[in-house]
Design an enzyme around this catalytic site. Structure first.
Site, PDB file in Angstrom:
ATOM      1  N   THR A  65      67.589  21.215   0.768  1.00  0.00           N
ATOM      2  CA  THR A  65      66.279  21.468   0.161  1.00  0.00           C
ATOM      3  C   THR A  65      65.366  20.329   0.575  1.00  0.00           C
ATOM      4  OG1 THR A  65      67.205  22.656  -1.731  1.00  0.00           O
ATOM      5  CG2 THR A  65      64.995  21.734  -1.997  1.00  0.00           C
TER       6      THR A  65
ATOM      7  N   LYS B  43      63.155  15.929  -7.846  1.00  0.00           N
ATOM      8  CA  LYS B  43      62.982  16.045  -6.389  1.00  0.00           C
ATOM      9  C   LYS B  43      62.268  17.348  -6.029  1.00  0.00           C
ATOM     10  CE  LYS B  43      65.562  17.075  -2.171  1.00  0.00           C
ATOM     11  NZ  LYS B  43      66.876  17.381  -1.574  1.00  0.00           N
TER      12      LYS B  43
ATOM     13  N   LYS C   9      62.186  28.422  -2.274  1.00  0.00           N
ATOM     14  CA  LYS C   9      62.992  27.569  -3.161  1.00  0.00           C
ATOM     15  C   LYS C   9      62.101  26.716  -4.062  1.00  0.00           C
ATOM     16  CE  LYS C   9      66.522  25.084  -4.710  1.00  0.00           C
ATOM     17  NZ  LYS C   9      67.438  24.270  -3.929  1.00  0.00           N
TER      18      LYS C   9
END
Length: 290
Positions: free
Chosen positions: A87, A237, A162
């Site tokens: 990611t 994050k 995502k």
């Protein structure tokens, strides 16, 4: 297939193990020296990539992805696919895809949802950006490592999907925790709160499937002392990536920005590091409006 797997940590290790169990030949490399039973061990990422049909990466951030890509792309065979399951920021994903394309390689950005448990069980969901041709090559591997792979469009769109999903997740979890804390102060029993909201217009995944209140709803990290299924620092994050993307795209995302600020405070200034992201509930329990 001959597969190279770069990054054999908590997520990458179980994913590689599932590919080996399915009969694929896996050559692994991890800077920490981590290995997976049944995988050949390479001395470097570039060595692992030589002769591989697919090179899979599972790495911490975009800067490391760019560095690894610069290392492995020259070693890869034209026609092979670089499949990144990290990611990372959308810009890094697209930059790496451009480098791969220039070398005659396919490239996919395919971040995952499902956590460590999903990696071990082979039930991950992949959000995939890249060409139809590269997706078709990697599809059998997605079927082994996960339960679903959604092709979201060109390179970078997997990462976009995502971070948009996880921005919703972070915002919704905060709202769910706030509501439970308010219900407590109003004298509303948590089970009653759950019974109403989970079947009314306030229902959500964070309420119905991952309830932050211990002893309420299906089993969740709240029932295990908030040991992480998805750590608060990982949510921080992902929210950071969402706001980086929002700034680049000139998108107004005030709720995403506020969620980022709250998780940053929780992780860096309070006791949120190492806790599940649903541990926002005990945080709000302790706080008044001041």
């Amino acid at each position: 297939m001959n597969i190279a797997f770069i990054g054999l940590g908590n997520m990458g290790g179980p994913m590689a193990a599932n590919l080996i169990k399915a009969g694929h030949s896996v050559t692994g490399f991890d800077v920490a020296g981590t290995t997976v039973e049944g995988a050949r061990v390479a001395a470097s990422a570039a060595e692992a990539a030589k002769g591989a049909d697919v090179v899979i990466t599972m790495l911490p951030n975009g800067a490391i992805l760019r560095a690894v890509a610069a290392d492995v792309i020259p070693a890869m065979t034209p026609g092979a696919v670089l499949l990144d399951c990290s990611t990372v920021d959308v810009e890094s994903a697209r930059a790496v895809a451009d480098l791969a394309a220039a070398a005659g390689l396919g490239a996919l950005d395919a971040p995952v949802s499902g956590g460590i448990g999903g990696a071990a069980a082979g039930t991950l969901t992949f959000m995939v950006g890249g060409s139809d041709e590269a997706f078709a090559i990697a599809k059998p591997l997605f079927d082994i490592m996960g339960q679903k792979a959604v092709h979201c469009g060109p390179s970078g769109n997997g990462q976009a999907a995502k971070i948009c999903n996880n921005m919703i997740l972070g915002v919704t979890m905060i709202a769910t925790c706030e509501a439970f804390a308010l219900a407590d102060k109003l004298g509303l029993d948590r089970q009653s709160m759950f019974d109403v909201v989970s079947t009314s217009s306030g229902y959500s995944w964070t309420m119905n499937a991952y309830c932050p209140a211990p002893g309420v709803g299906p089993n969740s990290p709240a029932d295990n002392g908030y040991k992480p299924g998805f750590a608060s620092e990982l949510m921080l994050k992902d929210l950071g990536l969402s706001q980086q993307a929002a700034e680049a795209a000139d998108a107004d995302t005030p709720m995403g920005q506020r969620a980022l600020e709250l998780y940053k405070q929780f992780v860096e200034a309070e006791d949120g590091k190492g806790m599940d992201f649903s541990a926002m509930l005990p945080r709000f329990e302790k706080r008044g409006r001041g």
